[in-house]
Enzyme design. Structure first.
Site, mmCIF file in Angstrom:
data_model
loop_
_atom_site.group_PDB
_atom_site.id
_atom_site.type_symbol
_atom_site.label_atom_id
_atom_site.label_comp_id
_atom_site.label_asym_id
_atom_site.label_seq_id
_atom_site.Cartn_x
_atom_site.Cartn_y
_atom_site.Cartn_z
ATOM 1 N N ARG A 121 58.150 61.120 -0.564
ATOM 2 C CA ARG A 121 59.242 60.482 0.582
ATOM 3 C C ARG A 121 59.076 58.906 0.587
ATOM 4 O O ARG A 121 57.956 58.445 1.064
ATOM 5 C CB ARG A 121 59.036 61.019 1.954
ATOM 6 N N HIS A 148 68.755 62.901 0.274
ATOM 7 C CA HIS A 148 67.707 63.856 1.019
ATOM 8 C C HIS A 148 68.095 65.368 0.617
ATOM 9 O O HIS A 148 68.443 66.243 1.346
ATOM 10 C CB HIS A 148 67.698 63.857 2.408
ATOM 11 N N GLN A 151 67.216 68.649 2.350
ATOM 12 C CA GLN A 151 67.670 68.867 3.665
ATOM 13 C C GLN A 151 68.818 69.463 3.489
ATOM 14 O O GLN A 151 69.362 70.712 4.341
ATOM 15 C CB GLN A 151 67.780 67.561 4.199
ATOM 16 N N ASP A 263 73.945 62.822 12.103
ATOM 17 C CA ASP A 263 72.538 62.289 12.072
ATOM 18 C C ASP A 263 72.250 61.038 12.806
ATOM 19 O O ASP A 263 73.329 60.603 13.331
ATOM 20 C CB ASP A 263 72.381 62.060 10.402
ATOM 21 N N CYS A 305 70.102 67.189 10.957
ATOM 22 C CA CYS A 305 68.896 67.464 10.024
ATOM 23 C C CYS A 305 67.646 67.124 10.845
ATOM 24 O O CYS A 305 66.859 67.690 10.828
ATOM 25 C CB CYS A 305 68.870 66.385 9.287
ATOM 26 N N ARG A 332 64.265 74.601 6.225
ATOM 27 C CA ARG A 332 63.381 73.668 5.631
ATOM 28 C C ARG A 332 62.132 74.193 4.761
ATOM 29 O O ARG A 332 62.098 73.856 3.672
ATOM 30 C CB ARG A 332 62.965 72.417 6.448
HETATM 31 N N1 CP Z 1 64.958 66.565 8.521
HETATM 32 C C1 CP Z 1 63.758 65.944 8.165
HETATM 33 O O1 CP Z 1 63.641 65.397 7.104
HETATM 34 O O2 CP Z 1 63.080 65.849 9.194
HETATM 35 P P1 CP Z 1 61.368 64.840 9.109
HETATM 36 O O3 CP Z 1 61.658 63.630 9.025
HETATM 37 O O4 CP Z 1 60.690 65.078 10.152
HETATM 38 O O5 CP Z 1 60.839 65.456 7.953
HETATM 39 N N1 NVA Z 2 68.885 59.581 7.893
HETATM 40 C C1 NVA Z 2 67.632 59.741 8.534
HETATM 41 C C2 NVA Z 2 67.206 61.193 8.128
HETATM 42 C C3 NVA Z 2 65.714 61.608 8.603
HETATM 43 C C4 NVA Z 2 65.520 63.147 8.102
HETATM 44 C C5 NVA Z 2 66.603 58.723 8.033
HETATM 45 O O1 NVA Z 2 66.595 58.524 6.737
HETATM 46 O O2 NVA Z 2 65.893 58.497 8.617
#
Ligand code: CP
Ligand code: NVA
Length: 351
Positions: A121, A148, A151, A263, A305, A332
């Site tokens: 990440r 992502h 997700q 989101d 998400c 997930r």
């Molecule tokens: N949806 C998601 O990726 O959640 P987190 O940021 O908690 O991993």
């Molecule tokens: N769009 C959000 C998704 C988090 C899972 C972000 O990038 O923070």
């Protein structure tokens, strides 16, 4: 100073190309289906049959390079790796040298020399491309500013379960889902996105049309998806004969939708834009009133998400019986499990 890869003569030579999961745009419809079927099967094995794992990652390690916060992705990845018999090593930004004392390139070479897979990440999408370029083991994208992918696999499994279960018997969702092919549940659904043109929307755009799902998108007029993502989505929609539409009216987007998705309006890394974004997304909060006026299908479902902030969706929708957000969160785990097994244990997705 070294400036080109050709000068870097001590980099490991990859015996064969390494397969990564960077975006669902790189997978075929059949590969996505296989992951969903595998995830549903694992979920069934564990939750309904109490079947022990075959431990295909026994003795293997997964490095989790996370330079942003995470609840779901982290817990899903660590528990999935444990179930598969492997060891997950969480490497947060405070733990390792990357980005402070060491480059992505050097980190990719060093970490990949000792583990069997990397879940990463990072911030900019270019960072994961760099990691993948120099890693000698598969890299899975655990979120970048552009995509992502894991997700959206969870979102698809959640919808597959719901519509697999909608076929007229009393078996529970996880029971039926592994018996039904996603080709029977997903094509023809209409998903409506109301919100930011962010990594989640991008990931839906490259995956949903490929699976025969219509996508109607409402974003404020200033917010557009990336051009390259739009091109991919348009091509997939043309191939599958699905509708891909854009509007700045949430009511228009959700009309006759089966699924409504949103989101956060302020993704990680955009905190300094918060005040401006809250202003620009005025009118985009998903409420029961919006849903009543927009007239989605009677059995509309809601996805998010997570993590969720109340500005983008009110409690009445978020905690309603139509909301699948907690099933989606649990999924997930099952989908990441399927991805890790495919990439880290079986070396699938040969390009
Ligand atoms: N949806 C998601 O990726 O959640 P987190 O940021 O908690 O991993
Ligand atoms: N769009 C959000 C998704 C988090 C899972 C972000 O990038 O923070």
């Amino acid at each position: 100073m070294l400036s080109s890869v050709s000068q870097m003569q001590n980099l490991p030579v990859k015996a064969k190309p390494v397969n990564h999961l960077i975006t669902l745009a790189d997978l075929t419809k059949e590969q996505i289906h296989r992951l969903l079927i595998s995830a549903a099967q694992h979920k069934y094995n564990v939750k309904c049959e109490d079947k022990p794992s075959t431990k295909p990652l026994d003795g293997k390690s997964v490095a989790m390079i996370f330079s942003k916060r995470s609840t779901r992705t982290r817990v899903a990845s660590e528990t999935a790796t444990a179930y598969l018999g492997g060891h997950a090593m969480f490497l947060g930004s405070q733990d390792i040298q990357m980005g402070v004392n060491e480059s992505l390139l050097d980190t990719a070479v060093v970490v990949s020399s000792m583990v069997n897979g990397i879940m990463a990440r990072v911030g900019a999408h270019e960072e994961i491309l760099e990691l993948a370029k120099y890693s000698t083991v598969p890299v899975v994208n655990a979120l970048t500013d552009k995509y992502h992918p894991t997700q959206i696999l969870a979102d698809l499994l959640t919808l597959h379960e719901v519509y697999a279960n909608d076929q007229g018997d009393n078996l529970d969702a996880s029971y039926r889902a592994h018996l039904v092919h996603p080709e029977e549940t997903l094509p023809g659904l209409k998903v409506a996105w109301v919100g930011d043109a962010n990594n989640i929307l991008h990931s839906m755009m490259v995956a949903l049309p490929k699976l025969g799902i219509h996508l109607s998108i409402a974003t404020p007029s200033k917010y557009h998806p990336d051009e390259d993502v739009l091109e991919i989505a348009k091509k997939e929609a043309a191939k599958s004969n699905t509708k891909l539409s854009f509007t700045s009216s949430p009511l228009e987007a959700i009309r006759e939708a089966d699924v409504i998705v949103t989101d956060t309006w302020v993704s990680m890394g955009q905190e300094s834009e918060k005040a401006q974004r809250l202003e620009e997304f005025a009118g985009y909060q998903i409420t029961i009133d919006m849903i009543n006026k927009g007239k989605p299908n009677e059995n509309w479902k809601f996805l998010h998400c997570l993590p969720r902030k109340p500005e983008e969706v009110d409690d009445e929708v978020f905690y309603s019986k139509n909301s699948l957000v907690f099933e989606e969160a649990e999924n997930r785990k099952w989908t990441i499990l399927a991805v890790f097994e495919a990439l880290f244990a079986k070396g699938e997705f040969e390009s």
